[in-house]
Design a protein around this motif. Structure first.
Motif, short mmCIF file in Angstrom:
data_model
loop_
_atom_site.label_atom_id
_atom_site.label_comp_id
_atom_site.label_asym_id
_atom_site.label_seq_id
_atom_site.Cartn_x
_atom_site.Cartn_y
_atom_site.Cartn_z
N ALA A 1 -36.14 14.26 -52.67
CA ALA A 1 -34.92 13.55 -52.26
C ALA A 1 -34.87 13.37 -50.74
CB ALA A 1 -33.68 14.29 -52.75
N THR A 2 -35.26 14.41 -50.00
CA THR A 2 -35.20 14.30 -48.53
C THR A 2 -36.25 13.30 -48.03
OG1 THR A 2 -34.49 16.59 -48.47
CG2 THR A 2 -35.16 15.63 -46.39
N ALA A 3 -37.44 13.35 -48.62
CA ALA A 3 -38.48 12.41 -48.21
C ALA A 3 -37.99 10.97 -48.41
CB ALA A 3 -39.75 12.65 -49.03
N TRP A 4 -37.38 10.71 -49.53
CA TRP A 4 -36.81 9.38 -49.81
C TRP A 4 -35.85 8.95 -48.72
CZ3 TRP A 4 -37.09 5.04 -52.34
CH2 TRP A 4 -37.65 4.98 -53.60
N ARG A 5 -34.92 9.88 -48.39
CA ARG A 5 -33.92 9.53 -47.38
C ARG A 5 -34.59 9.30 -46.03
NH1 ARG A 5 -30.14 13.16 -46.22
NH2 ARG A 5 -31.16 14.86 -47.33
N MET A 6 -35.64 10.06 -45.75
CA MET A 6 -36.35 9.87 -44.48
C MET A 6 -37.01 8.50 -44.43
SD MET A 6 -38.07 13.54 -43.69
CE MET A 6 -37.18 14.79 -42.76
N LEU B 1 -36.77 15.01 -34.09
CA LEU B 1 -35.59 15.22 -34.93
C LEU B 1 -35.90 16.19 -36.07
CD1 LEU B 1 -32.93 12.74 -36.07
CD2 LEU B 1 -34.02 14.18 -37.80
N ASP B 2 -35.03 17.14 -36.28
CA ASP B 2 -35.17 18.06 -37.41
C ASP B 2 -33.78 18.55 -37.80
OD1 ASP B 2 -37.95 19.67 -38.44
OD2 ASP B 2 -36.05 20.58 -39.04
N GLU B 3 -33.67 19.02 -39.05
CA GLU B 3 -32.37 19.56 -39.46
C GLU B 3 -32.25 21.04 -39.14
OE1 GLU B 3 -30.79 21.11 -42.56
OE2 GLU B 3 -32.58 22.29 -42.85
N VAL C 1 -30.80 17.33 -33.45
CA VAL C 1 -30.61 18.02 -34.72
C VAL C 1 -29.86 17.05 -35.62
CG1 VAL C 1 -29.58 19.99 -35.89
CG2 VAL C 1 -30.50 20.26 -33.60
N GLY C 2 -30.40 16.75 -36.79
CA GLY C 2 -29.72 15.78 -37.65
C GLY C 2 -30.34 15.77 -39.03
N ASP C 3 -29.74 14.94 -39.89
CA ASP C 3 -30.18 14.88 -41.27
C ASP C 3 -30.98 13.60 -41.51
OD1 ASP C 3 -30.51 14.92 -43.99
OD2 ASP C 3 -28.39 14.57 -44.46
N LEU D 1 -40.13 12.51 -37.05
CA LEU D 1 -39.06 12.74 -38.02
C LEU D 1 -39.38 13.98 -38.86
CD1 LEU D 1 -36.48 11.69 -39.39
CD2 LEU D 1 -37.88 10.07 -40.66
N GLY D 2 -38.55 15.02 -38.78
CA GLY D 2 -38.86 16.31 -39.42
C GLY D 2 -39.94 16.98 -38.58
N CYS D 3 -39.61 17.19 -37.29
CA CYS D 3 -40.66 17.52 -36.31
C CYS D 3 -41.15 18.96 -36.37
CB CYS D 3 -40.14 17.22 -34.90
SG CYS D 3 -38.69 18.21 -34.45
N VAL E 1 -39.42 28.65 -38.61
CA VAL E 1 -39.78 27.24 -38.49
C VAL E 1 -41.10 26.97 -39.24
CG1 VAL E 1 -40.44 25.40 -36.86
CG2 VAL E 1 -38.48 26.88 -36.39
N PHE E 2 -41.12 25.82 -39.90
CA PHE E 2 -42.24 25.43 -40.75
C PHE E 2 -43.60 25.71 -40.11
CE2 PHE E 2 -45.32 22.20 -42.08
CZ PHE E 2 -45.31 22.39 -43.45
N ALA E 3 -44.51 26.26 -40.90
CA ALA E 3 -45.91 26.52 -40.53
C ALA E 3 -46.09 27.74 -39.62
CB ALA E 3 -46.60 25.29 -39.92
N ASN F 1 -44.19 11.06 -39.71
CA ASN F 1 -43.46 11.89 -40.66
C ASN F 1 -44.40 12.68 -41.57
OD1 ASN F 1 -41.52 11.23 -43.63
ND2 ASN F 1 -41.11 12.80 -42.13
N ASN F 2 -44.19 14.00 -41.58
CA ASN F 2 -44.83 14.90 -42.55
C ASN F 2 -43.66 15.46 -43.34
OD1 ASN F 2 -46.29 16.88 -43.87
ND2 ASN F 2 -46.73 18.10 -42.04
N PRO F 3 -43.25 14.78 -44.44
CA PRO F 3 -41.95 15.06 -45.04
C PRO F 3 -41.88 16.42 -45.75
CG PRO F 3 -43.11 13.41 -46.32
CD PRO F 3 -43.97 13.71 -45.13
N PRO F 4 -40.67 16.99 -45.84
CA PRO F 4 -40.51 18.25 -46.57
C PRO F 4 -40.57 17.98 -48.07
CG PRO F 4 -38.38 17.44 -45.85
CD PRO F 4 -39.41 16.48 -45.31
C1 LIG Z 1 -43.42 19.54 -43.80
S1 LIG Z 1 -42.44 20.04 -42.42
C2 LIG Z 1 -43.25 19.20 -41.09
C3 LIG Z 1 -43.05 19.83 -39.74
C4 LIG Z 1 -43.93 19.28 -38.62
N1 LIG Z 1 -43.70 17.86 -38.46
C5 LIG Z 1 -45.39 19.56 -38.93
O1 LIG Z 1 -46.06 18.61 -39.37
O2 LIG Z 1 -45.83 20.70 -38.77
C6 LIG Z 1 -40.96 19.14 -42.69
C7 LIG Z 1 -39.87 19.35 -41.66
O3 LIG Z 1 -38.75 18.57 -42.07
C8 LIG Z 1 -37.57 19.28 -41.74
N2 LIG Z 1 -36.48 18.80 -42.60
C9 LIG Z 1 -36.15 19.18 -43.86
N3 LIG Z 1 -35.07 18.52 -44.30
C10 LIG Z 1 -34.70 17.70 -43.28
C11 LIG Z 1 -33.65 16.77 -43.13
N4 LIG Z 1 -32.77 16.55 -44.10
N5 LIG Z 1 -33.56 16.09 -41.95
C12 LIG Z 1 -34.45 16.32 -40.94
N6 LIG Z 1 -35.47 17.21 -41.04
C13 LIG Z 1 -35.59 17.88 -42.19
C14 LIG Z 1 -37.94 20.74 -41.97
O4 LIG Z 1 -37.06 21.61 -41.27
C15 LIG Z 1 -39.39 20.78 -41.49
O5 LIG Z 1 -39.45 21.15 -40.14
#
Ligand SMILES: C[S@@+](CC[C@H](N)C(=O)[O-])C[C@H]1O[C@@H](n2cnc3c(N)ncnc32)[C@H](O)[C@@H]1O
Length: 374
Positions: free
Chosen positions: A315-320, A258-260, A285-287, A236-238, A209-211, A302-305
């Protein structure tokens, strides 16, 4: 985008979400081609695939006795649509939080991005494998290091690697029944100092998991710039849930995490539980927020991937951002932290029609957009 995937098992059409016709990105890599080209003929049919990115392995090996397990909701969803596209029987598909299947003849493990997830998965498969199970690791050479091979040696048994082919390599461990590698060291817990005014927060750390056991620098900046009012919040992207949990601790608001990543959602659930709060939370769990009911949150954090699978992309940030706009009530706010150089305020302004800078450091900006604003 190249879509024709030809391997000894057949020739298939494979797509990858969010990739345009002129993109060089494909739904498979040469490690998929390598491992499918080298599969031993004599192994039985009960096969486990781990970490298939877009279904290339599942499509090629589809059959009743194939099981595909991934930590990624997006990977499993894409694999399902590629299986349907090729009219292949759907193998059993499972998430990383389900128990591993038993009595396996073959395990193919695509080497994941993080060593912690590989370590956890090798421990999980060790328990269900025997000396008759063929285990093959596959990955791109840039992701296979001596530390990767060491994990196979330590947890499964004596390990060799193949020659590199089209920048991919295979890993061949021999199951050693006399090894006692112990249990998986995951999950763990960590105490994070998230800075004033929040102080220490105990978090759950799940493999991959991230970080990991640290606080992301961007998350730290966002935690220093949280709003002082909110009732229904989407994190979002937790990841491990640090951001939504800190806000729930401060405001007593209801948070939907929410996270994928299935393991991220497990981590968020435990992180939230560790605080013993009176407020409630949902875990999804979702996209990117697709599937959530519209207009239900007054705040999205949101801290986007910045990558999807192994490709760096926004692309994912955009969708978020687009989903955030949809799920916010009129007057609700999206608060995003991002690397300054990514220029996300331009994108956000396009989606929301407005974007303000709430705070900034040399490297990061916290941006705020209001739904229904102008
Ligand atoms: C930069 S990390 C931020 C995590 C946490 N919010 C933090 O700040 O430590 C981005 C998160 O987005 C999730 N992620 C990536 N693609 C995603 C998607 N399509 N839908 C939902 N979450 C997604 C990743 O699994 C990751 O946990």
């Amino acid at each position: 985008m190249e879509t024709r995937f030809s391997v000894p098992q057949g020739s298939f059409e494979l797509t990858r979400p969010g990739v345009g016709p002129r993109s060089p990105l494909r739904a498979w890599d040469s490690a998929d081609e390598y491992v499918l080209g080298e599969l031993p003929e004599q192994v039985g049919l009960r096969r486990l695939i781990l970490n298939d990115a877009y279904g290339a392995l599942a499509v090629a090996l589809a059959g009743e006795e194939t099981i595909s397990i991934s930590d990624s909701f997006v990977a499993l969803t894409t694999a399902r649509s590629n299986l349907a596209l090729n009219r292949r029987d759907e193998p059993t598909m499972g998430s990383s939080v389900q128990p591993m299947p038993e009595n396996l003849d073959l395990v193919i493990i695509k080497v994941p991005r993080t060593l912690s997830l590989l370590e956890h998965q090798l421990h999980q498969i060790r328990v269900v494998c025997s000396p008759t199970t063929t285990i093959i690791g596959a990955g791109m050479t840039k992701n296979i290091h001596s530390s990767t091979v060491d994990l196979f040696e330590r947890i499964i048994g004596s390990t060799t690697t193949s020659l590199a082919k089209k920048k991919a390599r295979l890993i061949h461990p021999v199951f050693d029944p006399d090894l006692s590698p112990g249990d998986s060291p995951w999950p763990q817990e960590a105490e994070l100092n998230v800075g004033p005014p929040h102080g220490e927060v105990r978090v759950s750390v799940q493999a991959g998991v991230f970080a990991g056991p640290k606080l992301d620098l961007g998350a730290r900046v966002l935690l220093g710039a949280l709003p002082s009012k909110a009732e229904r919040v989407l994190d979002l992207g937790c990841g491990n849930g640090i951001i939504g949990t800190v806000l729930a601790r401060q405001l007593g608001c209801h948070v939907t995490f929410l996270d994928e990543s299935y393991l991220a959602i497990e981590a968020a659930r435990s992180t939230f539980a560790l605080q013993n709060l009176d407020s409630t939370a949902d875990f999804v769990v979702g996209d990117a927020g697709a599937g959530l009911q519209s207009e239900q949150f007054d705040l999205v954090l949101n801290n986007p991937p910045f990558h999807e699978s192994n490709a760096i992309t926004d692309a994912t940030a955009w969708r978020m951002f687009i989903e955030a706009r949809r799920v916010l009530v009129a007057g609700g706010e999206l608060r995003v932290v991002a690397n300054r150089h990514l220029g996300y305020h331009v994108k956000l302004k396009r989606v929301f029609g407005n974007c303000e800078t709430v705070s900034s450091t040399r490297k990061f900006v916290v941006l705020s957009c209001v739904a229904g604003g102008s």
